[in-house]
Design a protein around this motif. Sequence first.
Motif: not given
Length: 183
Positions: A126-137
């Motif tokens: 979103i915008t120019d940022k990337t959010l990462s979530y490992q092991n999301m259920i």
Amino acid sequence: MRQLVITIMGLALFLSLGSAKPISSLIEPNIIIIDRLEIEILGNSTIGKYSCSNSFTYQDTINLNSNTKNSLKSEISMSNFDCGNRIMNKDLKTTVKATKFPKSTVTITNIKPFGTNYKCVLNFRITDKTLSYQNMILKTAKQSLEGTVAVNFSDIALEPPTKMGGIIKVKDEFVIHFVLYKL
């Protein structure tokens, strides 16, 4: 006599079609067919809760336990979010800089069974940022897979909106709820 033959044929046809299995049960259990994607942004402000959503047709197939196609990627138009009224729609577009960044991207990879649910890796740009979530259920519902992540505006270098000289303030934390509707 002719009417009796037609009745018997009709009954035979009804019984044969009545025992037909739905298409979802004919699909291999290691395959999930996605038909639609919905993203909902939920949060709080000093005057109450808000909800903005964007639902659109998105067709894709996930092959579990396979290296061929075990991911989803979709672009999301930031202008298509609906917050329930025109002013909030405009505030959301301004906050996420929709003119400069008109599309966000959701990528879900490495989808694996996890009990009755699934685990995956989620990347949300979103915008120019990337959010990462490992092991999301991704929780399994009857017609969908659903996941939720908590985000702060500060995580994506954005300021929560304020109105009326700061009397109305949106809280920094909000939730993104993803729904992948299955066929």
